[in-house]
Enzyme design. Sequence first.
Site, PDB file in Angstrom:
ATOM      1  N   GLY A 212       1.353  14.087  24.191  1.00  0.00           N
ATOM      2  CA  GLY A 212       0.013  13.638  24.595  1.00  0.00           C
ATOM      3  C   GLY A 212      -1.043  14.595  24.081  1.00  0.00           C
ATOM      4  N   ASN A 213      -2.248  14.482  24.591  1.00  0.00           N
ATOM      5  CA  ASN A 213      -3.304  15.436  24.217  1.00  0.00           C
ATOM      6  C   ASN A 213      -4.261  15.601  25.391  1.00  0.00           C
ATOM      7  OD1 ASN A 213      -5.579  13.447  23.887  1.00  0.00           O
ATOM      8  ND2 ASN A 213      -4.104  12.607  22.413  1.00  0.00           N
ATOM      9  N   HIS A 214      -5.255  16.462  25.204  1.00  0.00           N
ATOM     10  CA  HIS A 214      -6.114  16.854  26.334  1.00  0.00           C
ATOM     11  C   HIS A 214      -7.279  15.889  26.590  1.00  0.00           C
ATOM     12  CE1 HIS A 214      -4.064  20.558  26.967  1.00  0.00           C
ATOM     13  NE2 HIS A 214      -4.257  20.963  25.719  1.00  0.00           N
TER      14      HIS A 214
END
Length: 406
Positions: A212-214
Site C-alpha cells: 500500500g502507500n501513505h
Amino acid sequence: MSHQDWNLTNKKIILGITGSISAYKAAILLRLLTKSGAEVQVIMTEAAKDFIGPITLSTLSNKPVLHSLTHDQQWSQHVQLGLWADLLVVAPASAHTMAKFANGLADNLLCAVYLSARCPVMIAPAMDVDMWNHPATQNNIRKLMEIGHTIIPVEEGPLASGLEGKGRLAEPETIFSAIGEFFQSASLLSKKKVLITAGPTFEPIDPVRFIGNHSSGKMGIRLAEAALMMGAEVQIVVGPVSEPIQKHPRLFIHRVTTASEMFEKVKSLDSEIDIYILAAAVADFKPEHSEKEKIKKEGKSNPTLNLVPTPDIAKHLGESKKNGQFLCGFALETEHILDNAKSKLHKKNMDMIVINSPKDDQSAFGFDTNKISILENSGKFVSFGLQTKREAAMVILKAIISSLRT
Ligand code: C5P
C-alpha cells in the site's frame, strides 16, 4: 467583479451578529446584501444588542430581528430557520461564539440555528489581538475550517482596545464579495458530472498483508466536497481510507481496495462523465499471486515477491477520452518534478496535471495542507504557496473550469 455587481436575488441569508465593537459594520453588510436582492434574517446574540440596536437591523432587513430561543411566548423555529437559509454568515463572530460553534454548544438562538443549519457557513471573526492569537481560539478556528466552514480572514491594524495587530473584522465590502463569490461558484459546475479517484490502493500479498502507500484520500475528498459546492454531481471511487466522507444527495461513494477494482469501477461509470480528477495514489505493481493462506516465515530465508503491473486507469481514460471530456491527473514526484509531470501529462493524454512533492513541508500525503503547481496541456504552468487542501481543491476546480471555457 466590483461589489455592486453581485446579484443575490432570491438568495436567503441568515446574518448572525455577536457582541463586538465592530458590530456596526454588520449594518453596512446588511445594507449591501438587501440592496443586491438577498432576503436576510438577522439573528443577534444578547451581547450584540449592547453594541448595535435591533431597530436599525430590523429596518434595514425589513424583518423582525430574532435573538431568543422563545419569542412572544412561542418557541422560535430554529430548525426551520436552519433549513430555510442558503447561507449562514456570522459577522462579527466573537471568540466566544466560535468556541461554542466548535464544541456544539447551543445556549442561544444563533448557536441552535448554527447546529440545525444544513447550508454552508461563513464566519468573519473579530476580537482583540491576544484573543485571536490564543491557541484556544486558533484551535477552534482550525476545527471550524475542518468542518468545512469558510473563515473570512481578520484584518490587521488598530483595535478597539488601543492595541495594534490581527483581529479586526474584515470590511463589509470584503465580506460581501466573499458572499457574492460563494453564490457565483455554487453554480459553476451545475449539470456537470465529475468522477474523482482518491486514496491509496492495497494489493494483497496474502490474507493479512498488502502493498500500500501513505495516501490519506484527503485531497480527493476535499475535491469532491468542492465540486459538490459548485453544483456538480460527483462519483468518488475511493481506496481504503479512514478520512470520513460526508453524505450528500449528489455524491455517490464507491469503495474499492485494489487498483483492479478501482479500474473496473471507474470503467463502469465511464459513459457520462464530464470531468475526471485522478487524485488516487494507485499502486503501480501488485503481487503476481495473492496467497490464500498467511505466508509462514518458517523455512524461508530470503522470500521473493514476484510483481506484475496494475492497470493504469489514467492511461486508459486518456486513450478512450471522448470529445468534451476533461482529464486531470496528479503527479507526486521526488525528482525532476516538472519534466516527469510533463511527460506524464502527454503520455496519458491528460488535459491538466496537478503536481505536488512529498519533499515540501506540510505537503502531500496525510497533511491537511498542500503545495501544488498546475500544468495544463497548453503549457500554462502556475505554482501556488502552501494552502489548505480545501483551498487547493477550489484552485484546481477553478483552473479546470477556466480551461474548459477556453
Ligand atoms: O504514473 P503515475 O502513477 O505517477 O501517475 C499519476 C497519475 O496517474 C495520478 O493521477 C494517478 O491517480 C493516475 N494513475 C492511475 N492508475 C494507475 C497509476 C496512476 O490512474 N495505475
